[in-house]
Scaffold this active site. Structure first.
Site, mmCIF file in Angstrom:
data_model
loop_
_atom_site.group_PDB
_atom_site.id
_atom_site.type_symbol
_atom_site.label_atom_id
_atom_site.label_comp_id
_atom_site.label_asym_id
_atom_site.label_seq_id
_atom_site.Cartn_x
_atom_site.Cartn_y
_atom_site.Cartn_z
ATOM 1 N N LYS A 78 -10.169 3.867 -4.208
ATOM 2 C CA LYS A 78 -10.893 2.795 -4.900
ATOM 3 C C LYS A 78 -12.180 3.310 -5.531
ATOM 4 O O LYS A 78 -12.544 2.878 -6.615
ATOM 5 C CB LYS A 78 -11.192 1.630 -3.953
ATOM 6 N N LYS B 194 2.043 1.667 -4.860
ATOM 7 C CA LYS B 194 2.282 0.408 -4.150
ATOM 8 C C LYS B 194 1.876 -0.760 -5.028
ATOM 9 O O LYS B 194 0.921 -0.648 -5.805
ATOM 10 C CB LYS B 194 1.544 0.394 -2.809
ATOM 11 N N LYS C 26 -3.021 -5.718 -5.666
ATOM 12 C CA LYS C 26 -3.769 -6.774 -6.359
ATOM 13 C C LYS C 26 -4.622 -6.194 -7.468
ATOM 14 O O LYS C 26 -4.749 -6.781 -8.538
ATOM 15 C CB LYS C 26 -4.714 -7.464 -5.372
HETATM 16 P P1 ATP Z 1 -5.609 -3.901 -3.188
HETATM 17 O O1 ATP Z 1 -4.396 -3.091 -3.422
HETATM 18 O O2 ATP Z 1 -6.239 -4.392 -4.434
HETATM 19 O O3 ATP Z 1 -6.549 -3.305 -2.226
HETATM 20 P P2 ATP Z 1 -3.825 -5.434 -1.694
HETATM 21 O O4 ATP Z 1 -2.764 -5.732 -2.665
HETATM 22 O O5 ATP Z 1 -3.621 -4.332 -0.710
HETATM 23 O O6 ATP Z 1 -5.154 -5.218 -2.480
HETATM 24 P P3 ATP Z 1 -4.917 -7.046 0.419
HETATM 25 O O7 ATP Z 1 -5.556 -8.386 0.418
HETATM 26 O O8 ATP Z 1 -5.822 -5.909 0.617
HETATM 27 O O9 ATP Z 1 -4.136 -6.783 -0.929
HETATM 28 O O10 ATP Z 1 -3.731 -7.008 1.477
HETATM 29 C C1 ATP Z 1 -3.278 -8.092 2.249
HETATM 30 C C2 ATP Z 1 -2.115 -7.659 3.116
HETATM 31 O O11 ATP Z 1 -0.983 -7.307 2.294
HETATM 32 C C3 ATP Z 1 -2.383 -6.414 3.965
HETATM 33 O O12 ATP Z 1 -1.799 -6.577 5.232
HETATM 34 C C4 ATP Z 1 -1.705 -5.302 3.218
HETATM 35 O O13 ATP Z 1 -1.328 -4.246 4.060
HETATM 36 C C5 ATP Z 1 -0.479 -6.036 2.670
HETATM 37 N N1 ATP Z 1 0.010 -5.381 1.463
HETATM 38 C C6 ATP Z 1 -0.699 -5.124 0.346
HETATM 39 N N2 ATP Z 1 0.055 -4.537 -0.591
HETATM 40 C C7 ATP Z 1 1.302 -4.424 -0.058
HETATM 41 C C8 ATP Z 1 2.545 -3.898 -0.542
HETATM 42 N N3 ATP Z 1 2.646 -3.404 -1.766
HETATM 43 N N4 ATP Z 1 3.611 -3.936 0.277
HETATM 44 C C9 ATP Z 1 3.532 -4.447 1.526
HETATM 45 N N5 ATP Z 1 2.389 -4.962 2.047
HETATM 46 C C10 ATP Z 1 1.278 -4.957 1.280
#
Ligand code: ATP
Ligand code: LTN
Length: 338
Positions: A113, A195, A198
């Site tokens: 990040k 992955k 968000k």
């Molecule tokens: P960013 O990637 O912008 O940091 P994020 O998509 O990881 O955000 P979070 O709010 O940080 O979103 O994550 C919320 C939950 O979703 C966490 O438990 C995280 O591990 C899970 N998660 C996030 N992305 C994925 C994914 N691509 N596949 C499975 N689980 C995910």
């Protein structure tokens, strides 16, 4: 038998996507009945990158509504907003003072990040310490998260063990990360080597967002990146990452095993069919969630009530823990008679 304690959090940064749902929220809902659960909308974590205040306010409520719409039941789980419970920020300071800087500089998420930011805020580095507090102040045994958060939960364990060793105590429970077997890492539809995230979801085609319209979901799946082959089966081959990802999403949504999934596509005519069928099951799974979300957002009373009750319950658990921690660390308590 005492129930296991579960804590997990999700950032209200909007763009909540299928990875968040399959890797996290849906499992929280499915497993809540036999445990003591705390599910937190971690707005303080979102402030670690610049936010628009009005949008953050909206997204925080929307995220809480989404948790309820996805089946988290306030009778079985405490749902609350992190900033409503001051123990998190207060206790984070205390943990900061026992956490070596090098531990934070090594975190993969921080490295990724911070490389994407022009100016890196101190909060971004400190992010995992705030998260450690979230977990530790509730004596959580289990932390259900996606694969990407495993390192942060391991750091939480290290911080807890360090505190316990420094003060010769068993004050903190050492938590376990609980990672899903299916859909632990849903990949980007535009690029199955990263992955679904968000922070990348503003780019059309990357993610299916939980509040996307059926037309948009179909559009995004139809454009999903695959390979030049035709075979629709799970394969241990990096070139097949796109197809594996689509099959993995289908598997997670339908709850079938791999063989049944492959059988469903035995007569499919190429990847075009696969993409449309995956889109269809996702659209149907999201339809009731979207309807309930709209209902909760239209009438703020129910949501406000759930969040106020959730914050009160969360305070009851976390504030005494932080107060005790202050005493262990040598801070003077307020005299009870004044
Ligand atoms: P960013 O990637 O912008 O940091 P994020 O998509 O990881 O955000 P979070 O709010 O940080 O979103 O994550 C919320 C939950 O979703 C966490 O438990 C995280 O591990 C899970 N998660 C996030 N992305 C994925 C994914 N691509 N596949 C499975 N689980 C995910
Ligand atoms: N860092 C997590 C969100 C989060 C969390 C937590 C998860 C904040 N505090 C405590 C589990 C437990 C993320 O980005 N997904």
């Amino acid at each position: 038998m005492t129930k296991k304690r579960v804590f997990s959090g999700i950032q209200p940064t909007g763009n909540t996507h299928l990875g968040n749902y399959l890797g996290a929220i849906r499992r929280w809902a499915a497993e809540q009945a036999d445990k003591t659960n705390f599910f937190c909308v971690v707005d303080l974590h979102s402030l670690t990158v610049p936010q628009d205040p009005a949008q953050l306010r909206h997204e925080t409520r929307s995220m809480a509504a989404l948790l309820l719409a996805c089946g988290i039941d306030p009778q079985q789980s405490t749902v609350f907003i992190q900033s409503h419970v001051t123990a998190h920020a207060e206790g984070c300071w205390l943990l900061n003072c026992i956490t070596p800087l090098g531990w934070l500089q090594r975190m993969t998420q921080f490295k990724d990040k911070s490389a994407r930011q022009e100016s890196v805020l101190t909060g971004l580095l400190d992010y995992p310490v705030l998260m450690a507090g979230d977990i530790l102040f509730y004596d959580a045994d289990e932390v259900p998260v996606g694969e990407d958060q495993k390192q942060h939960v391991e750091l939480t364990r290290d911080i807890a063990q360090r505190f316990n060793a420094l003060y010769e105590t068993e004050f903190f429970v050492i938590p376990q990360p609980v990672i899903a077997k299916v859909a632990a890492r849903v990949m980007g539809l535009d690029d199955p080597t990263v992955k679904m995230s968000k922070s990348l979801a503003d780019k059309r085609g990357h993610a299916v967002k939980l509040l996307d319209s059926p037309d948009e979901i179909l559009y995004v799946f139809k454009r999903a990146v695959t390979d030049s082959g035709r075979e629709i089966r799970f394969a241990d081959d990096p070139d097949k990452a796109g197809v594996n990802n689509l099959l993995g999403i289908y598997q997670a949504v339908t709850g079938q095993d791999r063989a049944a999934v492959e059988a469903d596509f035995a007569s499919a005519r190429g990847y075009g069919d696969l993409k449309v069928r995956v889109a269809e099951v996702v659209i149907e799974a999201l339809r009731p969630i979207q309807a309930r979300h709209a209902e909760l957002m239209a009438d703020s009373g129910e949501l406000d009530h759930v969040l106020a009750a959730g914050a009160a319950r969360a305070r009851e658990v976390s504030q005494p823990k932080v107060d005790e921690m202050k005493q262990i660390m040598g801070l003077v308590p307020v005299h009870p008679t004044f």
